[in-house]
Motif scaffolding. Structure first.
Motif, mmCIF file in Angstrom:
data_model
loop_
_atom_site.group_PDB
_atom_site.id
_atom_site.type_symbol
_atom_site.label_atom_id
_atom_site.label_comp_id
_atom_site.label_asym_id
_atom_site.label_seq_id
_atom_site.Cartn_x
_atom_site.Cartn_y
_atom_site.Cartn_z
ATOM 1 N N ARG A 145 0.832 -1.205 0.000
ATOM 2 C CA ARG A 145 0.000 0.000 0.000
ATOM 3 C C ARG A 145 0.872 1.263 0.000
ATOM 4 N NH1 ARG A 145 -5.154 -0.080 0.461
ATOM 5 N NH2 ARG A 145 -5.282 1.833 1.693
ATOM 6 N N TYR A 146 0.632 2.164 0.932
ATOM 7 C CA TYR A 146 1.354 3.428 0.928
ATOM 8 C C TYR A 146 2.769 3.315 1.487
ATOM 9 C CZ TYR A 146 -2.775 5.926 -0.633
ATOM 10 O OH TYR A 146 -3.832 6.384 -1.379
ATOM 11 N N GLN A 147 3.169 2.090 1.843
ATOM 12 C CA GLN A 147 4.563 1.858 2.219
ATOM 13 C C GLN A 147 5.396 1.486 0.986
ATOM 14 O OE1 GLN A 147 5.435 2.617 5.150
ATOM 15 N NE2 GLN A 147 3.428 2.699 6.148
ATOM 16 N N THR A 148 4.763 1.480 -0.182
ATOM 17 C CA THR A 148 5.455 1.171 -1.433
ATOM 18 C C THR A 148 6.586 2.168 -1.669
ATOM 19 O OG1 THR A 148 3.427 0.276 -2.422
ATOM 20 C CG2 THR A 148 5.176 0.952 -3.941
ATOM 21 N N ASP A 174 1.312 9.873 -7.934
ATOM 22 C CA ASP A 174 0.526 10.129 -6.711
ATOM 23 C C ASP A 174 -0.963 9.889 -6.959
ATOM 24 O OD1 ASP A 174 2.828 10.760 -5.397
ATOM 25 O OD2 ASP A 174 2.568 12.936 -5.511
ATOM 26 N N LEU A 177 -1.670 6.117 -7.343
ATOM 27 C CA LEU A 177 -1.660 5.439 -6.047
ATOM 28 C C LEU A 177 -2.971 5.658 -5.314
ATOM 29 C CD1 LEU A 177 1.883 6.000 -4.454
ATOM 30 C CD2 LEU A 177 0.775 3.803 -4.912
ATOM 31 N N CYS A 178 -3.432 6.888 -5.301
ATOM 32 C CA CYS A 178 -4.677 7.221 -4.601
ATOM 33 C C CYS A 178 -5.872 6.499 -5.223
ATOM 34 C CB CYS A 178 -4.878 8.736 -4.631
ATOM 35 S SG CYS A 178 -6.259 9.307 -3.625
ATOM 36 N N ARG A 184 -5.845 7.097 2.478
ATOM 37 C CA ARG A 184 -4.950 6.512 3.473
ATOM 38 C C ARG A 184 -5.724 6.109 4.716
ATOM 39 N NH1 ARG A 184 0.661 7.392 3.813
ATOM 40 N NH2 ARG A 184 1.578 8.309 1.951
ATOM 41 N N ASP A 188 -1.905 2.795 7.268
ATOM 42 C CA ASP A 188 -0.970 3.285 6.258
ATOM 43 C C ASP A 188 -0.010 4.317 6.830
ATOM 44 O OD1 ASP A 188 -1.949 1.753 4.123
ATOM 45 O OD2 ASP A 188 -3.556 3.182 3.764
ATOM 46 N N ASN A 189 -0.490 5.053 7.832
ATOM 47 C CA ASN A 189 0.324 6.123 8.407
ATOM 48 C C ASN A 189 1.285 5.636 9.482
ATOM 49 O OD1 ASN A 189 -0.841 8.154 6.814
ATOM 50 N ND2 ASN A 189 -2.589 8.308 8.194
#
Length: 373
Positions: A145-148, A174, A177-178, A184, A188-189
Motif C-alpha cells: 500500500r502506501y509503504q510502497t 501520486d 496510487l490514490c 490513506r 498506512d500512516n
C-alpha cells in the motif's frame, strides 16, 4: 545604506526571474551563490525578467553548473531561454555532458542528442507509461500500500521516458496510487515495524556458554590490523577513479617503485596522523590515531605526526600545542613531527608533473564578481 540599496536591487532582480521571495532572500545571504546567479542572469540576458519555469532552470545553472566548463555556460543558457531545454532531466543531462567535456570543443548535435533536445514527451505518454508500471507492480503495491517505495516507480518511469517532465511524473504517480489504494488509513500512516533486536546476553550466560562450547574468535577480531596488507604486497590496486564518460582509472604501485620504497624503508611500515591545526581534536581523531599509530606499532614501524597546515588563516599555535598534548595523552609517541608546508615545493612540482602528463590543468578564470563591476 549603499549595501541595503544593492541588496534591494539584487532581490528585485532575483524576483524578476520567478524565484519565490524566501528563496531569493536566502540566496542573497550566500555571497557566492548571489554572484553566480547574478552573472548567469546577465549571461542569459533576462535582467528584465523571464518565465518562472525558465528562471528555476537558470537558478539550477547558477548552483550546479560544472566549474570545469564555464566557457560553455552561455550556450546552455541560450537553450534554456529558447525553451529547447525545459525540464530538470534535460538540465541534469546537460551538466553531465559538460562535466565530461570540460573546456574542450564539442559538437552541438552530440550535445542535443545527450540532452534530448527536440524530444517531446506528452502527458498522455507519461500517463500510459505510469499505467504500465503500475500494472507490472500491482501485487507488490497492493501488498505494501502506501509503504510502497515510490522512488522505484519513479525510477522505472525515468528509465523509459528520460526526458519526461518530472513534476508531471510525480503528480500522475501520486494520483494513480490514490486511485488504486483509496484514501490513506490509520494503518498506512504507521511506521513499518522494525525487527526486534536480540537482547544482549548477560555476562553470566556468556560464561556458561563459553564453558559449554568455546566460541571461536575471528583473526580480525583478535588483530584488527590484519586487514592492512604487508609492505611487500603494496603493488595491488588501492584507488579506483570512475570518470563520468565511462573509463575507470585504477591506481597502484609498480613493482619497481615498490622495491625502491622497500629498500629505502627497510621493509618497515611508515604511517602518518595528519590533523589540520584549525581546531581541537574530536572523537574521530581518536579512531584515526588508533589506525595510524596502532598499525605502525603493531608492525614495528613508525608514525609521523604531520600537521596539515594548508590553511594559514584558520591555524593557530594554540591548536598545534593542543594536538601534540592530546596525542601524548592518548598514549602515542610520534616518530617525528612535520608540517605539510615543509613539502609545498614538492607538492608544486608534483602538480606541474600532473599537468605535463595531461591529468590536470591550471584554471585562469576571473572571479565572477569582477566581471560586472
Amino acid at each position: 545604506m549603499v549595501k541595503d540599496e544593492h541588496s534591494d536591487k539584487t532581490l528585485e532582480l532575483f524576483l524578476k526571474i520567478g524565484l519565490e521571495e524566501r528563496t531569493a532572500k536566502n540566496t542573497i545571504a550566500n555571497n557566492k551563490v548571489t554572484a553566480n546567479l547574478t552573472a548567469v542572469i546577465h549571461e542569459a540576458a533576462v535582467t528584465d525578467g523571464c518565465d518562472r519555469a525558465i528562471g528555476n532552470l537558470i537558478y539550477q545553472v547558477a548552483t550546479k553548473f560544472p566549474s570545469n566548463a564555464l566557457v560553455h555556460r552561455p550556450t546552455l543558457l541560450q537553450y534554456i531561454v529558447s525553451s529547447k531545454i525545459k525540464t530538470s532531466a534535460q538540465l541534469e543531462a546537460a551538466f553531465s555532458f559538460f562535466a565530461s567535456t570540460g573546456s574542450d570543443y564539442f559538437k552541438l548535435n552530440e550535445f542535443e542528442e545527450a540532452c534530448g533536445v527536440g524530444i517531446e514527451v506528452s502527458v498522455e505518454d507519461i500517463e500510459h507509461t505510469v499505467n504500465e508500471i503500475f500494472e507490472e507492480n500491482k501485487n507488490v503495491i497492493l501488498e505494501k500500500r502506501y509503504q510502497t517505495n515510490v522512488g522505484e516507480l519513479y525510477g522505472h518511469v525515468r528509465k523509459r521516458l528520460p526526458w519526461a517532465d518530472l513534476k508531471i511524473v510525480k503528480e500522475l504517480i501520486d494520483a494513480k496510487l490514490c486511485k488504486l489504494l483509496g484514501e490513506r488509513t490509520a494503518a498506512d500512516n504507521e511506521k513499518p515495524k522494525k525487527k526486534k533486536e536480540k537482547k544482549p546476553v548477560k555476562v553470566e550466560d556468556q560464561i556458561v556458554a563459553v564453558n559449554a562450547s568455546p566460541a571461536q574468535t575471528s583473526e580480525e577480531e583478535l588483530n584488527p590490523f590484519l586487514i592492512f596488507p604487508q609492505p611487500e604486497e603494496n603493488f595491488k590496486v588501492h584507488t579506483e577513479i570512475f570518470f563520468s564518460d565511462g573509463p575507470v582509472l585504477r591506481v597502484c604501485n609498480t613493482r619497481e617503485m615498490l622495491e625502491k620504497h622497500l629498500k629505502a624503508t627497510g621493509g618497515r611500515v611508515f604511517t602518518r596522523f595528519p590533523p589540520e591545526p584549525n581546531g581541537y581534536l574530536h572523537i574521530g581523531h581518536a579512531k584515526a590515531m588508533f589506525v595510524s599509530f596502532g598499525l605502525a606499532k603493531e608492525r614495528g614501524g613508525c608514525c609521523y605526526l604531520r600537521y596539515d597546515d594548508t590553511n594559514p588563516e584558520a591555524e593557530k599555535k594554540e591548536y598545534i600545542d593542543h594536538i601534540e598534548e592530546i596525542v601524548q595523552w592518548m598514549g602515542w609517541e610520534p616518530f617525528k613531527i612535520t608540517y605539510t608546508s615543509d613539502y609545498f615545493q614538492d607538492l608544486y612540482d608534483l602538480a606541474v608533473e600532473l599537468i605535463r602528463r595531461g591529468h590536470a590543468y591550471v584554471d585562469h578564470q576571473v572571479a565572477v564578481k569582477q566581471l560586472y563591476k
